[in-house]
Design a protein around this motif. Structure first.
Motif, PDB file in Angstrom:
ATOM      1  N   PRO A  62       0.843  -1.201   0.000  1.00 55.05           N
ATOM      2  CA  PRO A  62       0.000   0.000   0.000  1.00 55.05           C
ATOM      3  C   PRO A  62       0.876   1.249   0.000  1.00 55.05           C
ATOM      4  O   PRO A  62       1.972   1.265   0.567  1.00 55.05           O
ATOM      5  CB  PRO A  62      -0.798  -0.120   1.299  1.00 55.05           C
ATOM      6  CG  PRO A  62      -0.709  -1.558   1.685  1.00 55.05           C
ATOM      7  CD  PRO A  62       0.620  -2.043   1.190  1.00 55.05           C
ATOM      8  N   ILE A  63       0.391   2.293  -0.632  1.00 58.49           N
ATOM      9  CA  ILE A  63       1.176   3.536  -0.725  1.00 58.49           C
ATOM     10  C   ILE A  63       1.437   4.147   0.645  1.00 58.49           C
ATOM     11  O   ILE A  63       2.492   4.733   0.908  1.00 58.49           O
ATOM     12  CB  ILE A  63       0.464   4.543  -1.671  1.00 58.49           C
ATOM     13  CG1 ILE A  63       1.407   5.749  -1.915  1.00 58.49           C
ATOM     14  CG2 ILE A  63      -0.872   4.985  -1.100  1.00 58.49           C
ATOM     15  CD1 ILE A  63       0.900   6.691  -2.970  1.00 58.49           C
ATOM     16  N   GLY A  64       0.453   4.007   1.552  1.00 59.56           N
ATOM     17  CA  GLY A  64       0.638   4.542   2.912  1.00 59.56           C
ATOM     18  C   GLY A  64       1.775   3.858   3.632  1.00 59.56           C
ATOM     19  O   GLY A  64       2.542   4.492   4.388  1.00 59.56           O
ATOM     20  N   ASN A  65       1.920   2.527   3.407  1.00 55.41           N
ATOM     21  CA  ASN A  65       3.016   1.790   4.028  1.00 55.41           C
ATOM     22  C   ASN A  65       4.375   2.258   3.505  1.00 55.41           C
ATOM     23  O   ASN A  65       5.351   2.326   4.251  1.00 55.41           O
ATOM     24  CB  ASN A  65       2.861   0.296   3.769  1.00 55.41           C
ATOM     25  CG  ASN A  65       1.711  -0.300   4.555  1.00 55.41           C
ATOM     26  OD1 ASN A  65       0.768   0.409   4.907  1.00 55.41           O
ATOM     27  ND2 ASN A  65       1.779  -1.599   4.834  1.00 55.41           N
ATOM     28  N   MET A  66       4.431   2.572   2.201  1.00 60.25           N
ATOM     29  CA  MET A  66       5.679   3.071   1.662  1.00 60.25           C
ATOM     30  C   MET A  66       6.062   4.418   2.279  1.00 60.25           C
ATOM     31  O   MET A  66       7.225   4.670   2.624  1.00 60.25           O
ATOM     32  CB  MET A  66       5.584   3.234   0.144  1.00 60.25           C
ATOM     33  CG  MET A  66       6.934   3.573  -0.513  1.00 60.25           C
ATOM     34  SD  MET A  66       6.806   4.294  -2.166  1.00 60.25           S
ATOM     35  CE  MET A  66       6.318   5.960  -1.774  1.00 60.25           C
ATOM     36  N   LEU A  67       5.065   5.293   2.432  1.00 62.31           N
ATOM     37  CA  LEU A  67       5.328   6.604   3.050  1.00 62.31           C
ATOM     38  C   LEU A  67       5.760   6.443   4.510  1.00 62.31           C
ATOM     39  O   LEU A  67       6.670   7.144   4.983  1.00 62.31           O
ATOM     40  CB  LEU A  67       4.084   7.481   2.945  1.00 62.31           C
ATOM     41  CG  LEU A  67       3.667   7.898   1.529  1.00 62.31           C
ATOM     42  CD1 LEU A  67       2.357   8.650   1.559  1.00 62.31           C
ATOM     43  CD2 LEU A  67       4.753   8.751   0.876  1.00 62.31           C
ATOM     44  N   ALA A  68       5.112   5.509   5.218  1.00 63.39           N
ATOM     45  CA  ALA A  68       5.488   5.261   6.614  1.00 63.39           C
ATOM     46  C   ALA A  68       6.906   4.692   6.684  1.00 63.39           C
ATOM     47  O   ALA A  68       7.708   5.068   7.556  1.00 63.39           O
ATOM     48  CB  ALA A  68       4.494   4.297   7.270  1.00 63.39           C
ATOM     49  N   PHE A  69       7.234   3.766   5.758  1.00 65.15           N
ATOM     50  CA  PHE A  69       8.577   3.195   5.704  1.00 65.15           C
ATOM     51  C   PHE A  69       9.612   4.300   5.495  1.00 65.15           C
ATOM     52  O   PHE A  69      10.683   4.296   6.109  1.00 65.15           O
ATOM     53  CB  PHE A  69       8.651   2.163   4.573  1.00 65.15           C
ATOM     54  CG  PHE A  69       9.958   1.414   4.523  1.00 65.15           C
ATOM     55  CD1 PHE A  69      10.107   0.212   5.188  1.00 65.15           C
ATOM     56  CD2 PHE A  69      11.036   1.923   3.803  1.00 65.15           C
ATOM     57  CE1 PHE A  69      11.311  -0.466   5.143  1.00 65.15           C
ATOM     58  CE2 PHE A  69      12.239   1.250   3.752  1.00 65.15           C
ATOM     59  CZ  PHE A  69      12.377   0.051   4.425  1.00 65.15           C
TER      60      PHE A  69
ATOM     61  N   GLN B 126       9.338   7.442   6.392  1.00 66.61           N
ATOM     62  CA  GLN B 126       9.455   8.199   7.627  1.00 66.61           C
ATOM     63  C   GLN B 126      10.317   7.457   8.640  1.00 66.61           C
ATOM     64  O   GLN B 126      11.157   8.051   9.326  1.00 66.61           O
ATOM     65  CB  GLN B 126       8.064   8.468   8.209  1.00 66.61           C
ATOM     66  CG  GLN B 126       7.230   9.459   7.416  1.00 66.61           C
ATOM     67  CD  GLN B 126       7.875  10.841   7.393  1.00 66.61           C
ATOM     68  OE1 GLN B 126       8.312  11.352   8.423  1.00 66.61           O
ATOM     69  NE2 GLN B 126       7.927  11.430   6.210  1.00 66.61           N
ATOM     70  N   TYR B 127      10.117   6.143   8.741  1.00 68.54           N
ATOM     71  CA  TYR B 127      10.913   5.361   9.672  1.00 68.54           C
ATOM     72  C   TYR B 127      12.382   5.362   9.250  1.00 68.54           C
ATOM     73  O   TYR B 127      13.291   5.411  10.093  1.00 68.54           O
ATOM     74  CB  TYR B 127      10.384   3.927   9.752  1.00 68.54           C
ATOM     75  CG  TYR B 127       9.099   3.794  10.547  1.00 68.54           C
ATOM     76  CD1 TYR B 127       8.980   4.370  11.811  1.00 68.54           C
ATOM     77  CD2 TYR B 127       8.003   3.102  10.028  1.00 68.54           C
ATOM     78  CE1 TYR B 127       7.801   4.256  12.532  1.00 68.54           C
ATOM     79  CE2 TYR B 127       6.825   2.983  10.755  1.00 68.54           C
ATOM     80  CZ  TYR B 127       6.731   3.568  12.009  1.00 68.54           C
ATOM     81  OH  TYR B 127       5.573   3.457  12.721  1.00 68.54           O
ATOM     82  N   ALA B 128      12.629   5.312   7.953  1.00 68.19           N
ATOM     83  CA  ALA B 128      14.009   5.351   7.458  1.00 68.19           C
ATOM     84  C   ALA B 128      14.672   6.671   7.824  1.00 68.19           C
ATOM     85  O   ALA B 128      15.838   6.705   8.255  1.00 68.19           O
ATOM     86  CB  ALA B 128      14.024   5.151   5.946  1.00 68.19           C
ATOM     87  N   ILE B 129      13.922   7.761   7.650  1.00 66.13           N
ATOM     88  CA  ILE B 129      14.458   9.085   8.002  1.00 66.13           C
ATOM     89  C   ILE B 129      14.776   9.145   9.492  1.00 66.13           C
ATOM     90  O   ILE B 129      15.841   9.628   9.912  1.00 66.13           O
ATOM     91  CB  ILE B 129      13.450  10.191   7.608  1.00 66.13           C
ATOM     92  CG1 ILE B 129      13.352  10.291   6.075  1.00 66.13           C
ATOM     93  CG2 ILE B 129      13.864  11.529   8.212  1.00 66.13           C
ATOM     94  CD1 ILE B 129      12.257  11.220   5.611  1.00 66.13           C
TER      95      ILE B 129
END
Length: 591
Positions: free
Chosen positions: A268-275, A277-280
């Motif tokens: 899901p696109i939301g999971n990619m955005l969350a990933f 953020q976690y990477a940052i």
């Protein structure tokens, strides 16, 4: 470093509260990407405004709570850090006060000042960062990686590559920077030493026209410090751009890999955005860890230098079971005393034996370097004897407390030392309970009242640091008045009449004779006229007593004393003393 952490014990409760707030802050920050993923996946993609509103309000509340936790954590970190540094400075100052002259010779004054200011500040700065980041950064980094793995396992390799790249950068910079931090602190010491020497010796420098040479010396020390500081700072400046470069490549990798996964319908696109953020957050956590790793070596150097002072064993200490006596006669006895400075090949004093009795003046004379001042410094235990024993009122000075011993002595050093304040505060320094009348009487006896009365505010007139705003003779008279106001049993004068003119010297000696009646007086002097009336004169040469007696007796029996006297008196005057030995103790060449 471990020893320094003992000063954190009073702040353990605040440390625990700080840890709670830091953990709450981290949990709040790491929960925000989850809420964002729900908003994107269920609210935006699913077109459900209720979900957007619900998780939006949750994000707002969590962000507010996290902000409050951040403020609280910063408050406690600053409070603990500043309190710790205050306690550490107090401990350092107390330790330095307990130093004998041996320890002062080991640590230079400039170095002790640096350790009590710059080094403590370095430790304080890193301590505050540790409290704010040491728990938060690893906790954030680990949890962010775990959450990223759970939300998008297939892209975890990107995070792994980023973390390895960051660790390589940190390790490289760490290896280059650490050895230079110790040298950096030494260069700060060197600059302080040069600056202090330049400022204290400014008159001499100007008198000999050596400003250019001193400027070159200061410029060299300053340039060395600047060069190393620039190197370290440039090295540090490489860190952040390198980390940002890694983060940028990581973001590109996440978007590239994530786009393919979204296109395949497995992410899901939301999971990619969350990933993302976690990477940052994970990368920033490692950035904070790198900053800590870079600053800790410099702080550890400062901590080691502070610990060197705190752990320094003082040679002169109070006995476990001190001896004392109700009798305060002031009798001083030297019994076969010898003394050597640390590392010296030859002893400064050898086999010194004599007694200085109450009601008598014992004078010490000798050539430069014969050990006169050293002998005097052994009485108040500025140094301890290497062999033999010194008795005050029948007690070995090493068996007395330093406070008890020094309460019986009034010491006037070779270089009159005054403190910033007023004339009144300097005279009453050794006896804070002295009345105004007693202070004025001490000044009168010391022949200081005439110049004090000429000052605009008289006894409340300001005295600059080290007495820089008055003359050398005035400083000596105030120092003598300070000793007189204390009313001790033993007076120790270390060549403290050298800056006085002959008229003032004679008047002072006459006034002192009445003031110190019944007291023990020991005078070190260069002028024969200052000590010729003493009941006992000791002649030192190469650390040994080579003559003892009255002025007239020594003129007859001591070649060393006669040589010193011949350099100050004419042959006619010397002959007068030899012709009239009975008058030697009651007449003075200047009276």
């Amino acid at each position: 470093m471990h020893k320094l952490f003992t000063y954190l014990r009073p702040y353990l409760t605040q440390v625990l509260l700080l840890m709670v707030f830091v953990i709450m802050q981290v949990l709040a920050n790491l929960s925000l990407p989850d809420y964002m993923a729900h908003i994107v996946n269920q609210g935006i993609v699913g077109q459900d405004s209720a979900v957007i509103y619900h998780y939006g309000m949750m994000m707002l509340l969590v962000a507010l709570g996290g902000g409050l936790c951040t403020i609280a954590a910063s408050y406690f970190a600053s409070r603990i850090g500043t309190g710790f540094s205050r306690d550490l400075r107090n401990a350092l100052f107390t330790k330095i006060e307990s130093f004998s002259l041996v320890e002062f010779n080991k640590f230079s004054t400039a170095s002790l000042i640096t350790r009590n200011t710059n080094d403590v500040q370095q430790v304080q700065t890193v301590l505050i960062m540790l409290f704010r980041m040491a728990l938060m950064a690893p906790f954030t980094g680990i949890l962010a990686i775990i959450k990223a793995y759970h939300i998008a396992p297939s892209m975890s390799w990107i995070m792994l590559v980023a973390v390895v790249a960051i660790m390589v950068i940190i390790g490289t910079i760490f290896g280059i920077a650490v050895p230079r931090f110790a040298r950096l602190q030494k260069l700060v010491d060197r600059l302080n030493l040069v600056t202090r020497e330049l400022l204290t010796g400014l008159r001499v420098i100007r008198a000999f026209g050596r400003e250019g040479r001193e400027e070159e010396k200061f410029s060299k020390a300053n340039q060395e410090l600047k060069g190393l500081s620039l190197f370290v700072n440039r090295l540090m400046s490489v860190l952040q751009p390198s980390m940002m470069l890694v983060m940028s490549f990581t973001m590109v990798g996440i978007v590239w890999a994530g786009a393919h996964k979204i296109d395949e319908g497995v992410l899901p696109i939301g999971n990619m955005l969350a990933f993302m953020q976690y990477a940052i957050q994970a990368i920033f956590a490692f950035l904070l860890i790198s900053v800590i790793f870079i600053m800790i070596p410099r702080a550890s150097v400062s901590a080691k230098r502070i610990a060197e002072v705190l752990n320094a064993e003082t040679i002169i200490n109070d006995p476990a079971q001190p001896e004392t006596t109700g009798e305060h006669s002031g009798k001083v006895e030297f019994k076969d005393v010898s003394f050597s400075y640390a590392g010296a090949e030859e002893p400064v004093l050898q086999g010194i034996s004599f007694a200085a009795l109450p009601g008598q003046t014992t004078a010490i004379v000798g050539s430069t370097g014969s050990g006169k001042s050293t002998l005097l410094n052994l009485i108040p235990r500025f140094y301890d004897v290497t062999a033999g024993v010194i008795l005050v009122d029948g007690i070995d000075v090493r068996n007395m407390t330093q406070e008890d011993l020094r309460s019986r002595t009034g010491y006037v050093s070779q270089k009159a030392m005054l403190f910033s304040g007023t004339v009144n505060s300097n005279i009453s320094y050794g006896s804070t309970a002295a009345s105004a009348g007693e202070i004025q009487h001490a000044a009168t006896v010391a022949q200081a009242s005439s110049f004090i009365d000429s000052l605009e505010q008289q006894y409340e007139s300001p005295i600059a640091q080290a007495g820089a705003n008055i003359s050398g003779g005035q400083k000596q008279r105030l120092a003598i008045a300070r000793a007189l106001a204390k009313k001790p049993d033993i007076y120790l004068f270390d060549d403290s009449f050298s800056a006085l003119d002959f008229k003032t010297d004679a008047a002072l000696r006459k006034a002192l004779q009445a003031e110190t009646a019944g007291k023990t007086v020991i005078i070190v002097a260069q002028r024969i006229s200052t000590i010729m009336n003493a009941e006992k004169i000791l002649v030192l040469d190469c650390g040994k007593i080579v003559g003892e007696g009255t002025h007239a007796e020594l003129l007859r029996r001591s070649p060393v004393y006669r040589e010193i006297a011949s350099s100050q008196f004419s042959e006619q005057e010397l002959s007068q003393f030899l012709d009239e030995p009975g008058q030697a103790s009651s007449s003075s060449i200047n009276q």
